[in-house]
Design a protein around this motif. Sequence first.
Motif, mmCIF file in Angstrom:
data_model
loop_
_atom_site.group_PDB
_atom_site.id
_atom_site.type_symbol
_atom_site.label_atom_id
_atom_site.label_comp_id
_atom_site.label_asym_id
_atom_site.label_seq_id
_atom_site.Cartn_x
_atom_site.Cartn_y
_atom_site.Cartn_z
ATOM 1 N N ASP A 238 0.817 -1.204 0.000
ATOM 2 C CA ASP A 238 0.000 0.000 0.000
ATOM 3 C C ASP A 238 0.855 1.261 0.000
ATOM 4 O O ASP A 238 0.488 2.263 -0.615
ATOM 5 C CB ASP A 238 -0.928 -0.002 1.220
ATOM 6 C CG ASP A 238 -2.156 0.855 0.997
ATOM 7 O OD1 ASP A 238 -2.922 0.549 0.075
ATOM 8 O OD2 ASP A 238 -2.328 1.844 1.736
ATOM 9 N N GLU B 164 -6.564 10.312 1.932
ATOM 10 C CA GLU B 164 -6.251 8.892 1.959
ATOM 11 C C GLU B 164 -6.350 8.296 0.560
ATOM 12 O O GLU B 164 -6.884 8.913 -0.361
ATOM 13 C CB GLU B 164 -7.205 8.155 2.902
ATOM 14 C CG GLU B 164 -6.950 8.417 4.372
ATOM 15 C CD GLU B 164 -5.632 7.827 4.852
ATOM 16 O OE1 GLU B 164 -5.100 6.923 4.161
ATOM 17 O OE2 GLU B 164 -5.136 8.264 5.900
ATOM 18 N N GLY C 93 -7.963 5.249 -1.368
ATOM 19 C CA GLY C 93 -8.939 4.176 -1.284
ATOM 20 C C GLY C 93 -8.961 3.336 -2.550
ATOM 21 O O GLY C 93 -7.984 3.290 -3.306
ATOM 22 N N HIS C 94 -10.088 2.676 -2.778
ATOM 23 C CA HIS C 94 -10.230 1.762 -3.911
ATOM 24 C C HIS C 94 -11.547 2.002 -4.640
ATOM 25 O O HIS C 94 -12.546 2.351 -4.020
ATOM 26 C CB HIS C 94 -10.221 0.306 -3.441
ATOM 27 C CG HIS C 94 -9.000 -0.100 -2.681
ATOM 28 N ND1 HIS C 94 -8.847 0.164 -1.339
ATOM 29 C CD2 HIS C 94 -7.880 -0.757 -3.084
ATOM 30 C CE1 HIS C 94 -7.676 -0.313 -0.935
ATOM 31 N NE2 HIS C 94 -7.073 -0.871 -1.967
ATOM 32 N N SER D 291 -13.273 -2.326 -3.421
ATOM 33 C CA SER D 291 -12.667 -2.554 -2.112
ATOM 34 C C SER D 291 -12.081 -3.963 -1.999
ATOM 35 O O SER D 291 -12.627 -4.919 -2.561
ATOM 36 C CB SER D 291 -13.729 -2.350 -1.026
ATOM 37 O OG SER D 291 -13.279 -2.844 0.213
ATOM 38 N N GLN E 74 -6.209 -5.084 -5.311
ATOM 39 C CA GLN E 74 -6.173 -3.997 -4.327
ATOM 40 C C GLN E 74 -4.972 -3.072 -4.512
ATOM 41 O O GLN E 74 -5.017 -1.906 -4.098
ATOM 42 C CB GLN E 74 -6.178 -4.569 -2.910
ATOM 43 C CG GLN E 74 -4.983 -5.437 -2.555
ATOM 44 C CD GLN E 74 -5.042 -5.909 -1.111
ATOM 45 O OE1 GLN E 74 -5.312 -5.123 -0.204
ATOM 46 N NE2 GLN E 74 -4.814 -7.193 -0.892
ATOM 47 N N ARG F 38 -7.003 2.561 -7.650
ATOM 48 C CA ARG F 38 -6.739 3.405 -6.486
ATOM 49 C C ARG F 38 -7.292 4.809 -6.687
ATOM 50 O O ARG F 38 -7.110 5.419 -7.739
ATOM 51 C CB ARG F 38 -5.237 3.472 -6.193
ATOM 52 C CG ARG F 38 -4.580 2.117 -5.995
ATOM 53 C CD ARG F 38 -5.332 1.190 -5.038
ATOM 54 N NE ARG F 38 -5.467 1.697 -3.698
ATOM 55 C CZ ARG F 38 -4.667 1.357 -2.687
ATOM 56 N NH1 ARG F 38 -3.664 0.523 -2.882
ATOM 57 N NH2 ARG F 38 -4.881 1.841 -1.479
ATOM 58 N N GLU G 155 -10.542 10.814 4.413
ATOM 59 C CA GLU G 155 -10.415 9.671 5.317
ATOM 60 C C GLU G 155 -11.769 9.046 5.651
ATOM 61 O O GLU G 155 -11.921 7.821 5.636
ATOM 62 C CB GLU G 155 -9.718 10.121 6.599
ATOM 63 C CG GLU G 155 -9.421 9.005 7.582
ATOM 64 C CD GLU G 155 -8.709 9.531 8.816
ATOM 65 O OE1 GLU G 155 -7.655 8.983 9.173
ATOM 66 O OE2 GLU G 155 -9.211 10.507 9.417
ATOM 67 N N LYS H 50 -13.257 7.128 2.650
ATOM 68 C CA LYS H 50 -12.572 5.848 2.455
ATOM 69 C C LYS H 50 -13.097 4.801 3.429
ATOM 70 O O LYS H 50 -13.380 3.658 3.047
ATOM 71 C CB LYS H 50 -11.066 6.015 2.647
ATOM 72 C CG LYS H 50 -10.309 4.691 2.513
ATOM 73 C CD LYS H 50 -8.867 4.799 2.951
ATOM 74 C CE LYS H 50 -8.203 3.428 2.917
ATOM 75 N NZ LYS H 50 -6.820 3.455 3.429
ATOM 76 N N GLU I 78 -15.125 1.185 2.316
ATOM 77 C CA GLU I 78 -14.477 -0.109 2.490
ATOM 78 C C GLU I 78 -15.475 -1.229 2.764
ATOM 79 O O GLU I 78 -15.238 -2.381 2.411
ATOM 80 C CB GLU I 78 -13.448 -0.029 3.623
ATOM 81 C CG GLU I 78 -12.165 0.679 3.211
ATOM 82 C CD GLU I 78 -11.141 0.700 4.323
ATOM 83 O OE1 GLU I 78 -11.496 0.305 5.457
ATOM 84 O OE2 GLU I 78 -9.998 1.113 4.070
#
Length: 220
Positions: free
Chosen positions: A51, A145, A147-148, A151, A159, A165, A170, A173, A177
């Motif tokens: 990550d 942040e 994230g995806h 998820s 991932q 991405r 925050e 995200k 998730e």
Amino acid sequence: MIADYFWKVIFLILLIIGLNYWFDWRDDVNSLNRHLNALTEIIEKPTRKGDKACRTATFQSIYHLREIEKVRGEKFEVRAVIEEIRENVTDISREEMGLIVDVLRENYNNARNFGLFKNEQSLEALEEGRGTKIMAGPWRGEPLELGHFISPEINDTIQFHFSNRLILPETVKAAMEFADITKDVRDRADRMKRAKVLDVGSCDSIIRQYNTLRELSSRN
């Protein structure tokens, strides 16, 4: 004599202006090539694991696009930049490159909306591949942040893929998730399958889960 002196002065002034213009143009070209090459390297050799490495690549890709925009000005467009880069990238399919264009454009627009381009500390953090705080909008003050789109809770095989991405506040995200599979996730999975980023079995599993959730919700 006076006329000769006058024209010599004019010539020197024009020469200085021309040299300054040439130096500025040369600096712009060098800057453009440097950031195009850096962005090409990120796209050509994307990280597949870790990550921290993903964060670095994503944040730096935004920084390089910003520096390219400074040179290109009104002619800047993410797709045009990637089309230019694509000439030097031979092992990425057009379908996968389309995913990369989408994620770069979305992350870049998000960064602009978050006010990151108007703050020197934010730009410095992006250049170094570090997180920063959101400077504008409803999430101002929140940590930025990564994230995806899909998820890891839904599918963990992609991932760390660059095209999966997404920069997010925050709190957003955290909410995403554990969110249910939406139509956007299903459609994204289908595009990733066609680009051979996501395997067929994983994509089919996501579609089945989406259809099941849709069927259950229709019964209520």
